[in-house]
Design a protein around this motif. Structure first.
Motif, PDB file in Angstrom:
ATOM      1  N   TYR A  59      82.101  34.329   7.104  1.00 25.55           N
ATOM      2  CA  TYR A  59      83.097  34.966   6.536  1.00 25.55           C
ATOM      3  C   TYR A  59      84.402  34.480   7.516  1.00 25.55           C
ATOM      4  O   TYR A  59      84.064  34.333   8.701  1.00 25.55           O
ATOM      5  CB  TYR A  59      83.323  36.430   6.268  1.00 25.55           C
ATOM      6  CG  TYR A  59      82.304  36.859   5.310  1.00 25.55           C
ATOM      7  CD1 TYR A  59      83.112  36.826   3.756  1.00 25.55           C
ATOM      8  CD2 TYR A  59      81.208  37.531   5.360  1.00 25.55           C
ATOM      9  CE1 TYR A  59      82.274  37.500   2.805  1.00 25.55           C
ATOM     10  CE2 TYR A  59      80.346  38.282   4.556  1.00 25.55           C
ATOM     11  CZ  TYR A  59      80.977  38.022   3.196  1.00 25.55           C
ATOM     12  OH  TYR A  59      80.109  38.538   2.437  1.00 25.55           O
ATOM     13  N   SER A  60      85.473  34.350   7.125  1.00 23.60           N
ATOM     14  CA  SER A  60      86.543  34.376   8.126  1.00 23.60           C
ATOM     15  C   SER A  60      86.823  35.596   8.675  1.00 23.60           C
ATOM     16  O   SER A  60      86.371  36.765   8.218  1.00 23.60           O
ATOM     17  CB  SER A  60      87.927  33.779   7.540  1.00 23.60           C
ATOM     18  OG  SER A  60      88.291  34.956   6.662  1.00 23.60           O
ATOM     19  N   GLN A  63      88.234  38.062   6.305  1.00 22.88           N
ATOM     20  CA  GLN A  63      87.216  38.449   5.257  1.00 22.88           C
ATOM     21  C   GLN A  63      86.505  39.341   5.727  1.00 22.88           C
ATOM     22  O   GLN A  63      85.987  40.365   5.121  1.00 22.88           O
ATOM     23  CB  GLN A  63      86.470  37.141   4.350  1.00 22.88           C
ATOM     24  CG  GLN A  63      87.465  36.261   3.838  1.00 22.88           C
ATOM     25  CD  GLN A  63      86.858  34.911   3.542  1.00 22.88           C
ATOM     26  OE1 GLN A  63      86.160  34.475   4.234  1.00 22.88           O
ATOM     27  NE2 GLN A  63      86.906  34.442   2.195  1.00 22.88           N
TER      28      GLN A  63
END
Length: 131
Positions: A59-60, A63
């Protein structure tokens, strides 16, 4: 010979650096204990490998923060303890925490590495503690 009246001052001088300069391992533990996904995300790399129970993905930062926020809302942290730490390298840390929540116990594995002269979380795994 040093007089005993100076002993508390000497002891305090040795303890201050360790108390004031808490490392990233202890900071991460405190933020997990607080359930503070927003502050925790500040320690994340641009992309982070997150596992929450059986759900794994990359995920970023944003996120990953949302994923952890949801976990902390569903599992209110009560206490945390460091079970194992590997911090012998200046550029790599691995820590296993035991997290006690209102819904059960979890094993949290955190991998950090140095990126642009800062230690960042590259992997965070939250798994049900097997008793």
């Amino acid at each position: 010979m040093m007089k005993l009246k100076y002993l508390p001052i000497v002891v305090l001088l040795y303890l201050v650096p360790t108390v004031c300069l808490a490392g990233p391992i202890d900071k991460i533990a405190e933020l997990i204990k607080q359930g503070n996904a927003h502050e925790l995300a500040k320690y994340f790399a641009a992309s982070v490998d997150i596992t929450v129970v059986d759900n794994t993905n990359v995920y970023s930062k944003v996120q990953a923060e949302v994923i952890l926020e949801k976990f902390f809302k569903e599992n209110k942290p009560l206490s945390i303890a460091v079970l194992h730490r590997v911090n012998s390298s200046a550029t790599y840390n691995f820590t296993v925490y035991l997290l006690n929540t209102d819904k059960g116990k979890y094993r949290v594995a955190c991998t950090m590495k140095e990126v642009e002269k800062a230690m960042v979380v590259i992997e965070l795994r939250i798994e049900t503690e097997k008793t």
